[in-house]
Structure formats: C-alpha cells, structure tokens
Design a protein around this motif. Structure first.
Motif, PDB file in Angstrom:
ATOM      1  N   GLN A  19      61.083  16.039   4.415  1.00 54.47           N
ATOM      2  CA  GLN A  19      60.019  16.088   3.580  1.00 54.47           C
ATOM      3  C   GLN A  19      59.505  14.885   3.236  1.00 54.47           C
ATOM      4  O   GLN A  19      58.222  14.508   3.408  1.00 54.47           O
ATOM      5  CB  GLN A  19      60.005  17.089   2.376  1.00 54.47           C
ATOM      6  CG  GLN A  19      58.934  17.117   1.588  1.00 54.47           C
ATOM      7  CD  GLN A  19      57.753  17.708   2.060  1.00 54.47           C
ATOM      8  OE1 GLN A  19      57.460  19.083   2.237  1.00 54.47           O
ATOM      9  NE2 GLN A  19      56.627  16.853   2.961  1.00 54.47           N
ATOM     10  N   GLY A  20      60.367  14.076   2.560  1.00 56.37           N
ATOM     11  CA  GLY A  20      60.113  12.865   2.047  1.00 56.37           C
ATOM     12  C   GLY A  20      59.552  11.613   3.140  1.00 56.37           C
ATOM     13  O   GLY A  20      58.384  11.213   2.952  1.00 56.37           O
ATOM     14  N   PRO A  21      60.347  11.346   3.961  1.00 60.42           N
ATOM     15  CA  PRO A  21      59.948  10.467   5.179  1.00 60.42           C
ATOM     16  C   PRO A  21      58.751  11.118   5.816  1.00 60.42           C
ATOM     17  O   PRO A  21      57.704  10.196   6.147  1.00 60.42           O
ATOM     18  CB  PRO A  21      60.937  10.291   6.100  1.00 60.42           C
ATOM     19  CG  PRO A  21      62.167  10.728   4.945  1.00 60.42           C
ATOM     20  CD  PRO A  21      61.673  11.889   4.073  1.00 60.42           C
ATOM     21  N   THR A 141      61.545   4.554   4.881  1.00 57.61           N
ATOM     22  CA  THR A 141      60.717   5.157   3.846  1.00 57.61           C
ATOM     23  C   THR A 141      61.599   5.006   2.285  1.00 57.61           C
ATOM     24  O   THR A 141      61.079   5.689   1.232  1.00 57.61           O
ATOM     25  CB  THR A 141      60.560   6.588   3.968  1.00 57.61           C
ATOM     26  OG1 THR A 141      61.478   7.388   4.239  1.00 57.61           O
ATOM     27  CG2 THR A 141      59.406   6.844   5.367  1.00 57.61           C
ATOM     28  N   GLU A 273      53.010  25.522  -1.488  1.00 60.10           N
ATOM     29  CA  GLU A 273      52.538  24.981  -2.953  1.00 60.10           C
ATOM     30  C   GLU A 273      52.020  26.086  -3.831  1.00 60.10           C
ATOM     31  O   GLU A 273      51.269  26.962  -3.429  1.00 60.10           O
ATOM     32  CB  GLU A 273      51.597  23.982  -2.773  1.00 60.10           C
ATOM     33  CG  GLU A 273      51.936  22.626  -2.174  1.00 60.10           C
ATOM     34  CD  GLU A 273      50.955  21.572  -2.071  1.00 60.10           C
ATOM     35  OE1 GLU A 273      49.747  21.939  -2.341  1.00 60.10           O
ATOM     36  OE2 GLU A 273      51.406  20.583  -1.562  1.00 60.10           O
ATOM     37  N   GLY A 295      62.728  16.669  -6.003  1.00 63.15           N
ATOM     38  CA  GLY A 295      62.422  16.325  -4.651  1.00 63.15           C
ATOM     39  C   GLY A 295      63.083  17.533  -3.437  1.00 63.15           C
ATOM     40  O   GLY A 295      62.968  18.669  -4.151  1.00 63.15           O
ATOM     41  N   VAL A 322      59.691  22.457 -11.282  1.00 64.56           N
ATOM     42  CA  VAL A 322      59.916  23.006  -9.886  1.00 64.56           C
ATOM     43  C   VAL A 322      61.328  23.213  -9.546  1.00 64.56           C
ATOM     44  O   VAL A 322      62.306  22.404  -9.649  1.00 64.56           O
ATOM     45  CB  VAL A 322      59.431  21.694  -8.653  1.00 64.56           C
ATOM     46  CG1 VAL A 322      59.758  22.080  -7.486  1.00 64.56           C
ATOM     47  CG2 VAL A 322      57.978  21.299  -9.050  1.00 64.56           C
ATOM     48  N   GLN A 357      52.513  17.912  -5.967  1.00 68.46           N
ATOM     49  CA  GLN A 357      52.943  16.816  -6.951  1.00 68.46           C
ATOM     50  C   GLN A 357      52.040  15.888  -7.286  1.00 68.46           C
ATOM     51  O   GLN A 357      51.932  15.526  -8.026  1.00 68.46           O
ATOM     52  CB  GLN A 357      54.300  16.572  -6.418  1.00 68.46           C
ATOM     53  CG  GLN A 357      54.990  15.242  -7.175  1.00 68.46           C
ATOM     54  CD  GLN A 357      56.192  14.937  -6.993  1.00 68.46           C
ATOM     55  OE1 GLN A 357      57.241  15.860  -6.905  1.00 68.46           O
ATOM     56  NE2 GLN A 357      56.359  13.702  -6.713  1.00 68.46           N
ATOM     57  N   HIS A 372      64.404  12.808  -9.753  1.00 69.75           N
ATOM     58  CA  HIS A 372      65.692  12.399  -9.124  1.00 69.75           C
ATOM     59  C   HIS A 372      65.561  11.099  -8.463  1.00 69.75           C
ATOM     60  O   HIS A 372      66.298  10.582  -7.777  1.00 69.75           O
ATOM     61  CB  HIS A 372      65.804  13.501  -7.827  1.00 69.75           C
ATOM     62  CG  HIS A 372      65.039  13.202  -6.613  1.00 69.75           C
ATOM     63  ND1 HIS A 372      63.728  13.353  -6.962  1.00 69.75           N
ATOM     64  CD2 HIS A 372      65.266  13.111  -5.302  1.00 69.75           C
ATOM     65  CE1 HIS A 372      63.014  13.294  -5.449  1.00 69.75           C
ATOM     66  NE2 HIS A 372      63.921  13.187  -4.855  1.00 69.75           N
ATOM     67  N   GLY A 374      63.617   9.917  -6.110  1.00 66.46           N
ATOM     68  CA  GLY A 374      63.175   9.511  -4.736  1.00 66.46           C
ATOM     69  C   GLY A 374      62.139   8.544  -4.707  1.00 66.46           C
ATOM     70  O   GLY A 374      61.254   8.778  -5.538  1.00 66.46           O
ATOM     71  N   ASN A 376      59.221   8.080  -2.726  1.00 66.23           N
ATOM     72  CA  ASN A 376      58.030   8.967  -2.740  1.00 66.23           C
ATOM     73  C   ASN A 376      57.303   9.203  -4.253  1.00 66.23           C
ATOM     74  O   ASN A 376      56.309   8.877  -4.930  1.00 66.23           O
ATOM     75  CB  ASN A 376      57.739  10.162  -1.997  1.00 66.23           C
ATOM     76  CG  ASN A 376      57.955   9.534  -0.346  1.00 66.23           C
ATOM     77  OD1 ASN A 376      56.943   8.952  -0.013  1.00 66.23           O
ATOM     78  ND2 ASN A 376      58.755  10.029   0.320  1.00 66.23           N
ATOM     79  N   PHE A 394      71.335  11.408  -4.665  1.00 70.95           N
ATOM     80  CA  PHE A 394      72.021  10.501  -3.369  1.00 70.95           C
ATOM     81  C   PHE A 394      71.162   9.722  -2.768  1.00 70.95           C
ATOM     82  O   PHE A 394      70.112   9.322  -3.346  1.00 70.95           O
ATOM     83  CB  PHE A 394      72.608  11.626  -2.517  1.00 70.95           C
ATOM     84  CG  PHE A 394      71.739  12.296  -1.667  1.00 70.95           C
ATOM     85  CD1 PHE A 394      72.311  12.927  -0.576  1.00 70.95           C
ATOM     86  CD2 PHE A 394      70.462  12.413  -1.879  1.00 70.95           C
ATOM     87  CE1 PHE A 394      71.542  13.871   0.234  1.00 70.95           C
ATOM     88  CE2 PHE A 394      69.424  12.896  -1.103  1.00 70.95           C
ATOM     89  CZ  PHE A 394      70.034  13.779  -0.010  1.00 70.95           C
ATOM     90  N   LEU A 395      71.732   8.861  -1.851  1.00 71.59           N
ATOM     91  CA  LEU A 395      70.921   8.103  -0.867  1.00 71.59           C
ATOM     92  C   LEU A 395      70.429   6.806  -1.938  1.00 71.59           C
ATOM     93  O   LEU A 395      71.184   6.305  -2.708  1.00 71.59           O
ATOM     94  CB  LEU A 395      69.617   8.791  -0.427  1.00 71.59           C
ATOM     95  CG  LEU A 395      70.038   9.533   0.897  1.00 71.59           C
ATOM     96  CD1 LEU A 395      68.991  10.336   1.481  1.00 71.59           C
ATOM     97  CD2 LEU A 395      70.921   9.209   1.898  1.00 71.59           C
ATOM     98  N   ASP A 396      69.172   6.528  -1.825  1.00 77.13           N
ATOM     99  CA  ASP A 396      68.404   5.307  -2.410  1.00 77.13           C
ATOM    100  C   ASP A 396      68.449   5.397  -4.263  1.00 77.13           C
ATOM    101  O   ASP A 396      68.025   4.677  -4.597  1.00 77.13           O
ATOM    102  CB  ASP A 396      67.150   4.867  -1.967  1.00 77.13           C
ATOM    103  CG  ASP A 396      66.311   5.829  -1.724  1.00 77.13           C
ATOM    104  OD1 ASP A 396      66.532   7.238  -1.934  1.00 77.13           O
ATOM    105  OD2 ASP A 396      65.060   5.601  -1.776  1.00 77.13           O
TER     106      ASP A 396
END
Ligand code: UDX
Length: 475
Positions: A19-21, A141, A273, A295, A322, A357, A372, A374, A376, A394-396
């Motif tokens: 979803q994010g990328p 991203t 949504e 996210g 959410v 969002q 979190h 993310g 975006n 997690f991740l970035d």
C-alpha cells in the motif's frame, strides 16, 4: 502526439506491491502523465484487484490520456498474506515468476517502452531492463535518511557494529557518516536487532549500495531542504538523484491548477475507506483530536492495543483510531474490551477500519498524529503541519522517528515504549503542554515543503528535470 508527430515517451512503472509504495508511486505516475508522458502502471494482481474494488481508480485514470493500469502475477497463491513479515517469500516468487512475465509483457507491449521506473528493492527489474536494452530509473519510497543507513550496512558489519554485542540499545552508532551523535542502536532498522547477520533482511538491504547505482537515476519521494545533508552522501553513490517529494502534495497542487477533470478523491486505498469519520470530525472542536494509525503493514498485540487505548483515554483527548482489519495479532480484538474503554470511546472517540488519511490529516479538528512513522504518513503529516508521536514498527520507521523527534523537532519519539502512562503523558505533551512549540515548528516545515513544490523549488525543478530526461530518451 508531439509536434513532430512522434508518440510521447512511454514509461512502464512497476512499484513495490504494498500500500505505501503503491500510493506514492501512483502519484508519481499521475504527475508524469499530466506532463504528457504515456504511462503503463503495472501492479501485481493482488493489489490491482483490491485497488479497483475499493476506489474509483479506473474512472479516475481514464481522464489521463495514454494511461494504462495493468497487472501481472506475483506467483503466489491467492491466500498468501503478502505481509511485511513474509516479504522475502514474495521477493523470491517475484524473481522466479514475475521477472520473466515482466520481460514478456514489455516485449509484447503494443507501445515500445521508452524506460522503466521500478522500486529499487526489486533488482530483477534492472536485469530485465538490461536484457531488453532500455534504461531504468529506480525509485525508493522510504526516507533518504533511512536509505543512507542501509547504504552503510556493509560498513557497520565490517566495523563490528553489527551484530550488536550486549543489549544496550542506547549505545551510540558512530559509523554512519552525517549521523554521528544522533543514532543509537535502537534507531537502526529493527532487523538490525536480530543478532544474526544471515538475517535475510540484512542480506537484502545491505545490497542497496551496489544495487541502486546500477540504474540511470534514483527517484526519492523527499525534499532537498528536509534531508539535504544525507542526500549529499547518497549522491556520492547515485549522482543522478531526483528529489521530487512530497508526491501526494505535488499531485494535489498540479490537479487543482489544471483543467484535467478528476474525481474529488484520488484515493489509492486497498481497503475500503470508512468516510463516516469525516462526518464525526466535522463535529469536533479545532485541533482537539489525535489521529491514530499504524499504516498498512504494522501489527500489534491485543495487550499493546489496550495499553495505547488506556493511555489515550486517560489523556482525556478526543481520538480517531484506524484499526486495520488485519492489524491486531489474533484477529478478534472487539471481544472483552474493558467497559471503561468502550464508554470513553462512545463519548470522545471514533474507530474505523481504514480512513481517507490525507483528508483526515487536512481536517481542522486534527491536532496530532500517533503514527508508526511510515514515510508516506510522515510526509503527509508534515505537509498538513500536524505534530506526531512516533511509535515505529519496522523497516525505515525507526530512523524516521529519530529524525522527527531529534532533528526536525516535529513531534515526540515514543520508540520501544508502549505503556499506558507513557502514552498518556506524550499525548498530553503533544496536544496541550507543548502544543505551541510544535505548531511553530510544523508551520515552518510545512512552509519549507510547500516552497519546494512551487516554481523555483527543488522538487518542482527535479520533477521537471526527470520529465525532460525521459523525453530525451525518446528523441
Ligand atoms: C510501508 C512501510 O511500512 C513504510 O515504513 C515505508 O516508509 C513505506 O512503505 P506503510 O507501512 O503502509 O508503508 O506506511 P506509510 O508509508 O505511512 O503509507 C501508508 C499509506 O496509507 C499513506 O499514504 C496513508 O495516507 C494511507 N492510509 C493509511 C490511508 O489511506 N488510510 C489509513 O487508514 C491509513
């Protein structure tokens, strides 16, 4: 057709299928299409099905001449969760199945492909571009500050910083150039805590420094003035760098300024949504609500959820939360909710499964964002001048939250904490005690972002440069 009668450049865009990328890369695709390029946006079947089901994307994209939304198999069974935790399985399957299909798709494409834009973690896309003999741009991203940490992973391993010795997560990390005195062990991507260098994530991400320079250029959804110092380090490895963020805001400003008919919502959500939250926000006082969302990939336990819930309720703040259908470990989170939490939620809270969002963050009732971190979400919050409480998963996100709290001063870093007292205190600090401090800084940063997108701004210039570079490939 341009004035020579030749067809415009045709760009095939292949995002990382999450979803994010997908959200940010689709905004890039629309921006490039608005400049007259023909776009084929290639999703995996899994994402494509959900995007079409939950948005008006097909009717929205029909307004873009030469825009095709297509899909390709990721080679996984329909019931595969495609979660962040099982990303390596997805990547292996895409290397084996999607890679040959992608090459076949491009060669069979009715329109010659001028170039590819693909997520830089999908190295097989560069192999395909090289086999076919067309140029490729990589996009990533996530934040530049995290990307630079990933570039430094080999150096951290060589210096013996990884794997961690001992359990002191506050020990300083001194071997990431440009971040001396800032990073602690706990601020590195969570997979660095695994203690096992054969961890597939470490193995995958440490190749960034070799992988990304293979492409003709690197596109980042960020702002030159926001991440400037780090970008100079990345440029030493990827000199042809296009910082063109925030993409969501660039697209919004381009659409508002054009005659191109577009639907009111440019949602790219793969969940439905629940717009009733906007109606609820309309009845709340200005800046009185904290928005809570972790996210599209993060999952929390029911105990963690109750701790967050108690902390927010005890803060006395209104909240819009959410709770994504698949985000609570164990699934059924609605049974055995403490009565006092249910009553407080009825009185001053609202819960949805997925929200619009960007609209929520732009709403006058929103005064803070428990996120979190993310990338975006971070950019969207920055753009709307909403201060953040960061709880990275997690991740970035661990690096992002450190920069939000310590460098950009856009909020509070709640990393590695999840107790009701800390949550209550941080919500009160953000929404009351330190409200004016954060309003001042978020206004400054929001203005910086806005300027970058206007004529003469760095993001405006780099997006224009990217378009011109693609047009030159078509000459
Ligand atoms: C993933 C990684 O987790 C993140 O760290 C990385 O930076 C990008 O890829 P995700 O976890 O989904 O992204 O977070 P984020 O980057 O914030 O993207 C979430 C997107 O979903 C945002 O654009 C946000 O506007 C949207 N969203 C989120 C909704 O539309 N509705 C919601 O209810 C929640």
């Amino acid at each position: 057709m341009d004035d020579q009668g030749a067809l415009p450049p045709h760009v095939l865009i292949f995002p990382l299928p999450f979803q994010g990328p997908v959200n940010s890369t689709l905004k890039l695709a629309e921006l490039l299409s608005l400049s007259g390029l023909h776009i084929t946006f290639l999703l995996t079947d899994f994402i494509h099905t959900r995007l079409v089901r939950h948005t008006n994307i097909n009717s929205r994209l029909e307004t873009y001449p030469g825009f095709r939304l297509e899909s390709i198999s990721d080679g996984l069974p329909e019931d595969h969760p495609r979660s962040g935790e099982r990303f390596m399985e997805m990547l292996d399957s895409m290397r084996a199945v999607t890679k040959p299909l992608l090459k076949e798709y491009i060669l069979a494409s009715g329109r010659p492909v001028t170039c590819i834009i693909a997520d830089g973690i999908l190295g097989f896309t560069c192999d395909v571009a090289n086999e076919i003999g067309i140029p490729i741009f990589y996009c990533r991203t996530l934040s530049a500050c995290c990307l630079w940490v990933l570039f430094c992973l080999p150096k951290l391993i060589e210096a013996g910083v990884l794997p961690f010795k001992g359990d002191d997560l506050d020990a300083p990390i001194t071997s990431v150039p440009g971040m001396e005195g800032l990073l602690r062990r706990r601020d590195l991507p969570a997979f660095c805590r695994s203690g096992d260098l054969s961890n597939p994530n470490i193995q995958l991400f440490k190749t960034e420094i070799q992988e990304l320079p293979r492409a003709h250029g690197l596109i980042l959804n960020t702002i030159e003035d926001l991440e400037g110092p780090v970008l100079s380090y990345i440029r030493a490895h990827c000199p042809n760098l296009y910082t063109i963020g925030p993409l969501h805001a660039q697209l919004k400003s381009k659409l508002s300024g054009t005659t191109t008919p577009s639907s009111t919502s440019s949602s790219n959500s793969i969940w439905k949504e629940d717009r009733s939250c906007i109606t609820w926000l309309d009845s709340q006082p200005s800046k009185s609500v904290i928005y809570i969302s972790f996210g599209s990939l993060a999952v929390i336990t029911k105990d963690q959820q109750i701790e967050f819930w108690r902390g927010v309720v005890c803060s006395g703040t209104r909240f819009l939360w959410v709770i994504r259908p698949d985000s609570i470990v164990g699934g059924d989170w609605e049974s055995n909710i403490p009565t006092e939490l249910s009553l407080a939620t009825k009185e001053r809270g609202y819960i949805v499964g997925w929200a619009p969002q960007e609209e929520v963050l732009a709403h006058a009732a929103i005064g803070g964002f428990l996120t979190h971190s993310g990338w975006n979400s971070t950019l969207e919050s920055l753009m709307e001048r909403v201060p953040m409480i960061c709880w990275p998963y997690f991740l970035d996100q661990h690096v992002n939250s450190r920069f939000v709290g310590e460098v950009w001063k856009l909020g509070l870093d709640m990393k590695d904490k999840c107790d009701r007292d800390t949550v209550e205190k941080m919500v009160k600090d953000l929404m009351e005690a330190r409200k004016d401090d954060f309003i001042r800084v978020t206004n400054e940063m929001g203005e910086l972002a806005r300027k970058s997108m206007g004529e003469g701004g760095s993001s405006y210039y780099n997006l224009d440069r990217l378009i011109k570079d693609i047009e030159l490939m078509n000459a």
